[in-house]
Design a protein around this motif. Structure first.
Motif, PDB file in Angstrom:
ATOM      1  N   GLY A  13       0.774  -1.232   0.000  1.00 22.88           N
ATOM      2  CA  GLY A  13       0.000   0.000   0.000  1.00 22.88           C
ATOM      3  C   GLY A  13       0.803   1.279   0.000  1.00 22.88           C
ATOM      4  N   ARG A  14       2.133   1.191  -0.001  1.00 23.42           N
ATOM      5  CA  ARG A  14       2.922   2.420  -0.056  1.00 23.42           C
ATOM      6  C   ARG A  14       4.002   2.325  -1.132  1.00 23.42           C
ATOM      7  N   PRO A  15       4.972   1.402  -1.055  1.00 23.81           N
ATOM      8  CA  PRO A  15       5.971   1.333  -2.128  1.00 23.81           C
ATOM      9  C   PRO A  15       5.451   0.539  -3.318  1.00 23.81           C
ATOM     10  N   GLY A  16       6.146   0.684  -4.458  1.00 26.46           N
ATOM     11  CA  GLY A  16       5.821  -0.105  -5.630  1.00 26.46           C
ATOM     12  C   GLY A  16       6.278  -1.547  -5.485  1.00 26.46           C
ATOM     13  N   VAL A  17       6.097  -2.320  -6.544  1.00 29.47           N
ATOM     14  CA  VAL A  17       6.319  -3.760  -6.451  1.00 29.47           C
ATOM     15  C   VAL A  17       7.802  -4.113  -6.304  1.00 29.47           C
TER      16      VAL A  17
ATOM     17  N   ALA B 256       5.632  10.465   1.494  1.00 32.12           N
ATOM     18  CA  ALA B 256       6.593   9.777   2.348  1.00 32.12           C
ATOM     19  C   ALA B 256       8.007  10.193   1.966  1.00 32.12           C
ATOM     20  N   THR B 257       8.766  10.659   2.945  1.00 32.35           N
ATOM     21  CA  THR B 257      10.180  10.981   2.745  1.00 32.35           C
ATOM     22  C   THR B 257      11.023   9.733   3.004  1.00 32.35           C
TER      23      THR B 257
ATOM     24  N   ALA C 295      15.440   3.982  -2.548  1.00 35.43           N
ATOM     25  CA  ALA C 295      15.598   4.403  -3.942  1.00 35.43           C
ATOM     26  C   ALA C 295      14.502   3.810  -4.820  1.00 35.43           C
ATOM     27  N   LEU C 296      14.198   2.521  -4.638  1.00 39.78           N
ATOM     28  CA  LEU C 296      13.147   1.880  -5.429  1.00 39.78           C
ATOM     29  C   LEU C 296      11.772   2.456  -5.105  1.00 39.78           C
ATOM     30  N   ALA C 297      11.542   2.766  -3.842  1.00 43.73           N
ATOM     31  CA  ALA C 297      10.254   3.342  -3.457  1.00 43.73           C
ATOM     32  C   ALA C 297      10.064   4.724  -4.067  1.00 43.73           C
ATOM     33  N   MET C 298      11.138   5.497  -4.150  1.00 41.46           N
ATOM     34  CA  MET C 298      11.057   6.871  -4.640  1.00 41.46           C
ATOM     35  C   MET C 298      11.029   6.975  -6.162  1.00 41.46           C
ATOM     36  N   GLU C 299      11.611   6.013  -6.865  1.00 45.34           N
ATOM     37  CA  GLU C 299      11.930   6.226  -8.277  1.00 45.34           C
ATOM     38  C   GLU C 299      10.712   6.413  -9.176  1.00 45.34           C
ATOM     39  N   GLY C 300       9.549   5.869  -8.787  1.00 40.64           N
ATOM     40  CA  GLY C 300       8.393   5.971  -9.667  1.00 40.64           C
ATOM     41  C   GLY C 300       7.753   7.338  -9.685  1.00 40.64           C
ATOM     42  N   ASP C 301       8.027   8.165  -8.695  1.00 40.51           N
ATOM     43  CA  ASP C 301       7.401   9.482  -8.609  1.00 40.51           C
ATOM     44  C   ASP C 301       8.333  10.524  -9.205  1.00 40.51           C
ATOM     45  N   LYS C 302       8.012  10.963 -10.416  1.00 43.04           N
ATOM     46  CA  LYS C 302       8.882  11.917 -11.108  1.00 43.04           C
ATOM     47  C   LYS C 302       8.925  13.274 -10.417  1.00 43.04           C
TER      48      LYS C 302
ATOM     49  N   GLU D 212      10.974  17.494  -6.408  1.00 38.60           N
ATOM     50  CA  GLU D 212      10.433  18.851  -6.442  1.00 38.60           C
ATOM     51  C   GLU D 212      10.047  19.332  -5.046  1.00 38.60           C
ATOM     52  N   ARG D 213       9.986  18.385  -4.090  1.00 39.80           N
ATOM     53  CA  ARG D 213       9.632  18.741  -2.714  1.00 39.80           C
ATOM     54  C   ARG D 213      10.864  18.644  -1.827  1.00 39.80           C
ATOM     55  N   LYS D 214      10.929  19.461  -0.814  1.00 43.21           N
ATOM     56  CA  LYS D 214      12.046  19.473   0.124  1.00 43.21           C
ATOM     57  C   LYS D 214      11.542  19.190   1.532  1.00 43.21           C
ATOM     58  N   PRO D 215      11.997  18.061   2.146  1.00 40.11           N
ATOM     59  CA  PRO D 215      12.845  17.034   1.538  1.00 40.11           C
ATOM     60  C   PRO D 215      12.094  16.252   0.469  1.00 40.11           C
ATOM     61  N   ALA D 216      12.835  15.533  -0.345  1.00 38.02           N
ATOM     62  CA  ALA D 216      12.218  14.730  -1.406  1.00 38.02           C
ATOM     63  C   ALA D 216      11.210  13.758  -0.798  1.00 38.02           C
ATOM     64  N   SER D 217      10.104  13.564  -1.500  1.00 38.88           N
ATOM     65  CA  SER D 217       9.069  12.669  -0.990  1.00 38.88           C
ATOM     66  C   SER D 217       8.314  12.023  -2.142  1.00 38.88           C
ATOM     67  N   MET D 218       7.862  10.817  -1.923  1.00 40.20           N
ATOM     68  CA  MET D 218       7.054  10.096  -2.910  1.00 40.20           C
ATOM     69  C   MET D 218       5.580  10.206  -2.551  1.00 40.20           C
ATOM     70  N   ARG D 219       4.738  10.271  -3.591  1.00 39.55           N
ATOM     71  CA  ARG D 219       3.290  10.251  -3.400  1.00 39.55           C
ATOM     72  C   ARG D 219       2.794   8.805  -3.383  1.00 39.55           C
ATOM     73  N   TYR D 220       1.814   8.526  -2.555  1.00 41.91           N
ATOM     74  CA  TYR D 220       1.163   7.220  -2.603  1.00 41.91           C
ATOM     75  C   TYR D 220      -0.317   7.393  -2.278  1.00 41.91           C
TER      76      TYR D 220
END
Length: 294
Positions: A7-11, A155-156, A179-186, A190-198
């Motif tokens: 429910g948060r990181p990719g596969v 999520a940072t 790195a794998l969790a973050m890589e899908g969110d282009k 753009e956010r500080k600190p870097a964060s992935m959307r889920y």
């Protein structure tokens, strides 16, 4: 065998962290399974839905179970095309991923032959969910606290791995996992600190499941089913596993295996505890594994 993200990181972060010895997917492949890995929309490398392109509080909750089921149906159709005449397909997701697969298997009961329902919620008497206060609306427990969490969440790197770093988990594994969790969110950088959307959809669905509102009925499932639960899991409840087992009345077979003393993340790290997880999955799917290639 089809593996689905959590429910948060990719596969890839969920199943195939390519740090030394860390890939559960690799262990399953070594045992003779031909693997497919998929990201549901809004996760990992999959396309993000329009609800995740606007502000967090400008759209409906992103990626509910019915949408995930449509993605799984498309992937299974593709797997069947690539393997004509093969009727055996095992499927497993991490927590939310298994909830989506259970929903799919109830709607498409002839498509999956073996379902591993791993650390996933299901239903039963409401209450007792460890994360209720973190995600639930205080006034309406079965609903997401949208005013605080929105259509999607962020999520940072610290959100993803800070607790593990404190526990002394292998830094090489953690760096690759993040790195794998973050890589899908282009837009991550753009956010500080870097964060992935889920998406918040999995939390909306799970809140219903643990508060007396099932989103699918296991009696429609006809595959072989292994309910696999970590003793120290914080996502699923013991009652979820017991309720599902009782309602699998038309399954080809149904078995509950509980792994005492292991965590929600047991499949991720190459430990003796993970071997318990692998042993259970491989014993259940042994009839369909091919002879491993060199």
């Amino acid at each position: 065998m089809l593996l689905v993200n959590g429910g948060r990181p990719g596969v890839l972060a969920s199943w195939d962290v390519n740090a030394p010895g860390s890939s559960a997917a690799e262990e399953l492949a070594k045992a003779g399974h031909h693997l497919y890995l998929m990201d549901v929309r809004g996760f990992g490398r999959a396309q993000f839905p329009k609800e995740m392109e606007a502000g967090r509080f400008e759209a409906r909750v992103a990626v509910r179970s019915n949408e995930a089921v449509r993605d799984i149906a498309a992937v299974v159709e593709g797997i069947k095309r690539e393997n004509p005449g093969e009727n055996r397909l095992a499927a497993m997701g991490w927590a939310t991923g298994s909830q989506w697969l259970g929903h799919y298997a109830a709607l498409y009961p002839d498509q999956i032959s073996h379902l591993i329902y791993y650390n996933a919620a299901y239903g039963g008497p409401g209450g007792g969910w460890r994360l209720q206060q973190e995600y639930g609306n205080p006034e309406r427990p079965a609903e997401l606290d949208y005013r605080r969490l929105g259509a999607y969440q962020l999520a940072t790197a610290d959100d993803l791995a800070a607790r593990w770093r404190q526990e002394g988990i292998d830094p090489a594994f953690l760096d690759r996992y993040v790195a794998l969790a973050m890589e899908g969110d282009k837009t991550a950088n753009e956010r500080k600190p870097a964060s992935m959307r889920y998406p918040s959809g999995p939390f909306e669905d799970t809140l219903k499941m643990v508060n007396g509102r099932q989103i699918f009925d296991a009696s429609f499932i006809r595959s072989h089913v292994l309910i696999l639960r970590s003793g120290n899991d914080f996502w699923s409840r013991p009652i979820d596993a017991r309720t599902m087992l009782a309602q699998l009345t038309h399954a080809a077979s149904a078995k509950l295996v509980e792994m005492p003393g292991v965590s929600h993340y047991v499949h991720l790290q190459p430990t003796p505890d993970r071997q318990k997880f692998l042993d259970a999955v491989l014993a259940f799917t042994a009839p369909m594994a091919r002879k491993p290639s060199p």
